[in-house]
Enzyme design. Structure first.
Site, short mmCIF file in Angstrom:
data_model
loop_
_atom_site.label_atom_id
_atom_site.label_comp_id
_atom_site.label_asym_id
_atom_site.label_seq_id
_atom_site.Cartn_x
_atom_site.Cartn_y
_atom_site.Cartn_z
N ASP A 140 0.82 -1.21 0.00
CA ASP A 140 0.00 0.00 0.00
C ASP A 140 0.86 1.27 0.00
O ASP A 140 0.69 2.15 -0.86
CB ASP A 140 -0.93 0.02 1.22
CG ASP A 140 -2.09 -0.95 1.08
OD1 ASP A 140 -2.29 -1.50 -0.01
OD2 ASP A 140 -2.81 -1.15 2.08
N ARG A 190 -0.12 4.63 17.60
CA ARG A 190 -0.41 5.61 16.55
C ARG A 190 -0.11 7.06 16.94
O ARG A 190 0.45 7.81 16.13
CB ARG A 190 -1.85 5.48 16.07
CG ARG A 190 -2.17 4.17 15.35
CD ARG A 190 -1.09 3.78 14.38
NE ARG A 190 -1.46 2.65 13.54
CZ ARG A 190 -0.66 1.63 13.27
NH1 ARG A 190 0.55 1.60 13.82
NH2 ARG A 190 -1.04 0.66 12.48
N ASP A 197 -7.27 3.69 12.19
CA ASP A 197 -5.97 4.37 12.17
C ASP A 197 -6.03 5.73 11.49
O ASP A 197 -5.29 6.65 11.87
CB ASP A 197 -4.92 3.49 11.48
CG ASP A 197 -4.42 2.39 12.38
OD1 ASP A 197 -4.65 2.48 13.61
OD2 ASP A 197 -3.82 1.43 11.88
#
Length: 406
Positions: free
Chosen positions: A14, A94, A123
């Site tokens: 990705d 995160r 996320d």
């Protein structure tokens, strides 16, 4: 001179496809940043891959100790567990990653930060709320939500890369979607997409074994804490990150910390995944055992609420908020006397108590004994029963009186 964009880079398909996509659609100079939270060998060969794919440079930033000290420990101290099962492995990482992305963006004078989180997941929220809180002037590009993004499968991403001269050994075969750091590894996809299916643990597990394959012999472990912070394992003092590494080995060996959960995502859908958190499960349980001994009833009662609240805050990506600061301040104040030694036995997925001591223990053998001690007489309970029972008695009398009237 071209404007710069900082890309949160993992090295996977990705984020690799996003490099030429950003250059083609936004004409940015792409600077990749991989933030190391303890994911280990996943970082091997990233610089060559990023530059081969068109990035001008790659930062690899190690925040493992910061991750442990500033994010994991506050959550452990709070007892922050999302929906009673999830120990927040991805959620806690995160905000630290996004904070580092902002730092690199400032260093490079970048005007934008790009991430590869999908529009279905949590996320995207965690990254973007942190960036907005720390750098409201920096543009955020969410590739999967961008109108210029037209790739919808691994096959289409692979073809896009090849069309832009990037021929890397990405497989189009489907596998588990995983996120790993020092605290845990998550697994989604394949048979897990149907909650009716049992996980294929022999194929799935990475950090350890299932309880069925754990040793038949239990193993004793002793840990010490000072003010809610772990300090040693079996007499050996270590920093927090090394304690977690050691507990991961011990927990993985004995089948500890495997959780199969259907959770409620922030975006509204339910998702099913399996989390491996061997060391984190042990650390959380050991801390809880010590708190049982040293916290008073009223503080423990409120702290449970604050733990649930912090879990919700962290899961929703709201780390850098006044509410998070306030909840964490309360939790910190409760940890002053969470000091002592915890002993337990690991055995086939279980953490079995084997003794807890603390210089600040509120446990009194004289008070707790079934025999009448010097500090407490059984007759003393009458006052408490009267106090707590009075509202019940009054309510019962009121109901009885109403029944007579009717």
């Amino acid at each position: 001179m071209k404007e710069k964009v900082i890309l949160a880079y993992s090295g996977g398909l990705d984020t690799t496809a996003i490099i030429p996509w950003l250059k083609e659609n936004y004409d940015y100079e792409v600077i990749c940043c991989c933030v190391d939270c303890g994911q280990g060998s996943e970082l091997d060969g990233l610089e060559e891959r990023a530059k081969y794919s068109g990035a001008s440079k790659l930062y690899i930033e190690d925040i493992t100790d910061e991750f442990c000290d500033d994010y994991i420990i506050p959550c452990v101290q709070a007892g922050a567990v999302y929906e009673n099962k999830y120990l927040l492995g991805t959620s806690m990482a995160r905000p630290g990653i996004a904070k580092k992305l902002v730092e690199i963006a400032r260093k490079e004078g970048a005007t934008a930060i790009c991430h590869g989180a999908t529009g279905k997941g949590n996320d995207q929220i965690r990254f973007e709320l942190t960036i907005k809180a720390l750098a409201p002037d920096i543009r955020i590009i969410a590739a999967w939500r961008d109108s210029k993004w037209n790739m919808d499968s691994r096959e289409s991403e692979i073809e896009y890369c090849k069309a832009h001269g990037i021929d890397l050994p990405f497989s189009s075969d489907q596998s588990y979607s995983r996120d790993r750091n020092l605290w845990h590894i998550s697994h989604e996809g394949l048979e897990l997409e149907d909650p009716a299916n049992e996980p294929n643990y022999d194929h799935l597990l990475v950090l350890g074994v299932s309880p069925e394959h754990a040793p038949d012999e239990g193993e004793y472990v002793t840990m010490t804490f000072e003010e809610g912070i772990p300090k040693s394992i079996n007499g050996k003092e270590m920093k927090v990150s090394d304690i977690i590494r050691e507990l991961n080995i011990l927990g993985g060996k004995h089948g500890i910390g495997i959780v199969d959960i259907v959770e409620n995502r922030v975006v509204g859908m339910k998702s099913r995944g399996v989390y491996e958190t061997p060391g984190g499960t042990i650390l959380t349980e050991a801390h809880d055992q010590l708190e049982e001994l040293v916290l008073d009833r009223a503080t423990m009662d409120v702290k449970k609420d604050m733990g649930n609240r912090l879990a919700q805050i962290v899961y929703e990506g709201k780390w850098f908020t006044p509410l998070c600061d306030a909840v964490r301040a309360f939790v910190t104040s409760t940890q002053k006397y969470v000091t002592g030694t915890v002993k337990f036995k690991l055995y086939k997925g279980n953490i079995i108590k084997a003794g807890t001591t603390s210089p600040y223990s509120l446990y009194s053998e004289s008070l707790a004994s079934f025999t009448t001690g010097d500090l407490y007489d059984h007759h003393d309970a009458e006052g408490f029963i009267t106090l707590f029972g009075l509202p019940l008695k009054v309510r019962a009398m009121m109901l009885a009186e109403n029944e007579k009237k009717n």
